[in-house]
Design a protein around this motif. Structure first.
Motif, PDB file in Angstrom:
ATOM      1  N   ASP A 129     -12.461 -11.060  -4.307  1.00 26.23           N
ATOM      2  CA  ASP A 129     -13.888 -10.917  -4.614  1.00 26.23           C
ATOM      3  C   ASP A 129     -14.621 -10.035  -3.615  1.00 26.23           C
ATOM      4  O   ASP A 129     -15.540  -9.300  -3.982  1.00 26.23           O
ATOM      5  N   MET A 130     -14.251 -10.103  -2.343  1.00 27.76           N
ATOM      6  CA  MET A 130     -15.003  -9.412  -1.302  1.00 27.76           C
ATOM      7  C   MET A 130     -14.521  -7.985  -1.072  1.00 27.76           C
ATOM      8  O   MET A 130     -15.035  -7.280  -0.214  1.00 27.76           O
ATOM      9  N   HIS A 131     -13.520  -7.563  -1.812  1.00 30.92           N
ATOM     10  CA  HIS A 131     -12.951  -6.231  -1.608  1.00 30.92           C
ATOM     11  C   HIS A 131     -12.891  -5.475  -2.931  1.00 30.92           C
ATOM     12  O   HIS A 131     -13.058  -6.056  -4.007  1.00 30.92           O
ATOM     13  N   GLY A 132     -12.662  -4.179  -2.832  1.00 29.09           N
ATOM     14  CA  GLY A 132     -12.636  -3.353  -4.030  1.00 29.09           C
ATOM     15  C   GLY A 132     -13.954  -2.627  -4.217  1.00 29.09           C
ATOM     16  O   GLY A 132     -15.001  -3.065  -3.736  1.00 29.09           O
ATOM     17  N   PHE A 133     -13.928  -1.536  -4.934  1.00 30.91           N
ATOM     18  CA  PHE A 133     -15.098  -0.677  -5.133  1.00 30.91           C
ATOM     19  C   PHE A 133     -15.917  -1.113  -6.343  1.00 30.91           C
ATOM     20  O   PHE A 133     -17.137  -1.012  -6.353  1.00 30.91           O
ATOM     21  N   LEU A 134     -15.235  -1.634  -7.382  1.00 32.61           N
ATOM     22  CA  LEU A 134     -15.869  -1.931  -8.677  1.00 32.61           C
ATOM     23  C   LEU A 134     -15.629  -3.383  -9.072  1.00 32.61           C
ATOM     24  O   LEU A 134     -14.511  -3.890  -8.940  1.00 32.61           O
ATOM     25  N   LYS A 135     -16.680  -4.054  -9.559  1.00 30.59           N
ATOM     26  CA  LYS A 135     -16.567  -5.438 -10.020  1.00 30.59           C
ATOM     27  C   LYS A 135     -17.324  -5.619 -11.339  1.00 30.59           C
ATOM     28  O   LYS A 135     -18.309  -4.930 -11.608  1.00 30.59           O
TER      29      LYS A 135
END
Length: 574
Positions: A129-135
């Protein structure tokens, strides 16, 4: 029933007060793949449907929404939107760091769009949830399709994700939503919103207001319309102005482009006669030379530094609103050079601090082929000088500055280095630092008023540097530490007292004053009046003990106490 409004705080007033920024509108309509018989389904008066309404059992409404959702969310169209959106947002981020939000018509479209974007940019995905560019941010349940489950979070997880997205430094830069976060969710760094959903009225007003929050250098927010909400925007504005409000909800992006071109003309005028168009194609050493030459060219003009800072900043802000308009992309390379010169000037002329650290990063990016990511930019390297082994006041270094090709840059650099040296002196010797600061200011004022040329100011600054170097040796010659010398100087403000007592007595007083200060020092020295009062008594007692002329004591106590304050601040902090 209740009468007229007593007062109206409108859009225009909010922008004028700096409470919000302007919103700009860009039409990037991705056409629907429609057969002739399907065109009737696209009703401009189509009711705005919320998440709750979509689940209602009104079969007619449900059917109409579903048919339109199928058209808007066709695989072909989603692919087109994904490709355009990725290119657009990357160009926006190149111009201005911040966040983006995509508003889709249904949860199914949210998921499909996410998958298409990740096909184009696999590195934007992260299971955590706290990482990545797109959600994707949406509600759901265990009965939803299996491939939806990674995007369905409970309330605490959604709250945590929201807090992370709000953080400007977090890796999450772009979110896809249907109805969540469209009201009451403030992200000041949010500068771009992509709308691919039928919206109208108050709901539309609430949604586009997500991008009008004030944040750092954010000049405005951008609404990108993929579905064609312009008519509804006008209607919402009409309802708003009928109530007595002033101001447009959204300005056409062409207005931002017009402002950008006006600022571009001003900045190109500042560099008129200087050839910089090869900057982007140059290698690192050539870029560095162009930056030096450009800075020297600007600094040689009246108010050159001030005008460069002002107009390049204004152009950068206007560019961030206009990108990725074709005209913005045409001037992108020129803007890169203008910003490089501006950052170079800031680095050379400004004291160390937050702004210079930001500039370090900007120049690192410009010269990325030569600098590793964790390398700290060296001021002397940038100026084309060898870093001095011992001191900036050494003869060898001063001679190198004197021989620099770029005289205006050399003068500014020397001014900045001497300023830093004076600040260092001021932590120990208030009066000496003040004297040097006055000399520096007098010389620089002459230079800025164009009473003397760059070559002459360099000579004067070098003479000042030599005086500062000689001053460092005074304490040794007098047999005093640097702190004792500071009190010796404070006592010497009165020439008649010096003549009466002589140097030897003044040295003894200075030594005793340092001991007295050390015995009175506390962590909260500057806050406790009682401690300072005790110090004043000690100073007067010492002066009286050594026969300091009574009629001159009052004049001596003030500079001595000022020096004591400065020394105590430094000692208390170590």
């Amino acid at each position: 029933v209740f009468g007229n409004y007593i007062d109206i705080y409108d859009i225009e007033q909010a922008v004028e007060d700096g409470a919000t920024v302007r919103i700009y509108y860009e039409n990037r309509l991705v056409k629907l793949d429609l057969k002739e018989e399907e065109k009737a389904l696209i009703d401009p008066q189509f009711d705005f449907v919320t998440e709750g309404q979509e689940m209602e059992s009104q079969e007619k409404l449900k059917s109409k929404w579903a048919r339109m959702e199928a058209i808007v969310g066709s695989q072909t169209r989603i692919k087109r939107v994904a490709k355009d959106l990725v290119d657009h947002f990357e160009e926006r981020l190149d111009a201005m760091d911040g966040k983006g939000m995509i508003v889709c018509m249904s949860r199914r479209i949210c998921i499909d769009l996410y998958n298409e974007i990740i096909k184009l940019r696999p590195e934007w995905h992260n299971d955590e949830d706290m990482h990545g560019f797109l959600k994707v941010v949406m509600t759901g349940s265990a009965t939803d399709p299996l491939d939806w489950q990674p995007h369905i979070r409970n309330k605490p997880r959604r709250k945590q994700l929201g807090d992370t997205f709000r953080d400007p430094s977090s890796p999450i830069k772009l979110v896809i939503v249907r109805d969540m976060w469209l009201t009451g969710f403030d992200v000041p760094s949010l500068h771009t919103m992509y709308i691919d959903k039928p919206m109208q009225g108050h709901g539309l007003m609430q949604t586009i207001a997500r991008v009008n929050r004030v944040y750092k250098d954010k000049e405005g927010g951008l609404i990108v319309d993929y579905l064609g909400i312009a008519t509804e925007l006008k209607k919402a504005l009409s309802q708003y102005t009928d109530g007595g409000g002033r101001g447009e909800i959204a300005f056409d992006q062409e207005q931002a482009v017009a402002i950008m071109m006006e600022k571009y003309e001003i900045v190109t005028g500042l560099f008129h006669g200087f050839h910089y168009h090869s900057f982007q194609k140059s290698n690192t050493s050539e870029k560095l030379k162009l930056m030096r030459d450009g800075a020297d060219f600007v600094l040689g003009q009246e108010d050159g530094k001030k005008r460069c800072m002002k107009y390049v900043n204004e152009l950068s802000k206007a560019f961030s609103l206009a990108v990725p308009h074709p005209q913005a992309m045409q001037i992108r390379d020129d803007l890169a050079f203008f910003k490089a010169v501006k950052n170079y000037i800031v680095k050379i002329t400004s004291p160390p601090g937050g702004e210079v650290e930001d500039v370090d990063l900007a120049i690192q990016q410009i010269l990325s082929t030569a600098l590793v990511s964790d390398e700290v930019l060296d001021l002397f390297q940038l100026a084309g000088l060898k870093k001095p082994d011992i001191s900036i006041l050494s003869d060898e270094f001063l001679l190198e500055v004197k021989d620099m090709e770029h005289k205006n840059t050399a003068a500014e650099l020397l001014k900045r280095l001497l300023n830093d040296e004076i600040k260092s002196i001021s932590r120990k010797n208030v009066l000496e630092a003040r004297s040097f600061a006055d000399m520096l200011e007098k010389t620089i004022n002459q230079y800025h008023n164009r009473n003397i040329e760059a070559v002459a100011v360099i000579e004067e600054l070098i003479e000042l540097a030599k005086k500062m170097r000689e001053a460092q040796n005074r304490g040794e010659n007098l047999g005093l530490t640097e702190y004792e010398l500071a009190f010796y100087d404070a006592l010497g403000v009165n020439d008649s007292a010096v003549q009466v007592l002589g140097d030897d007595v003044l040295r003894e007083i200075a030594m005793e004053l340092v001991k007295a200060v050390k015995s009175n020092i506390t962590i909260d020295w500057t806050l406790r009046e009682s401690v300072q009062a005790k110090m004043r008594v000690s100073v007067k007692r010492i002066l009286k003990k050594y026969g300091y002329p009574p009629n001159k004591q009052k004049l001596a106590v003030k500079p001595v106490l000022e020096q004591a304050n400065r020394v105590c601040e430094e000692w208390a902090s170590t």
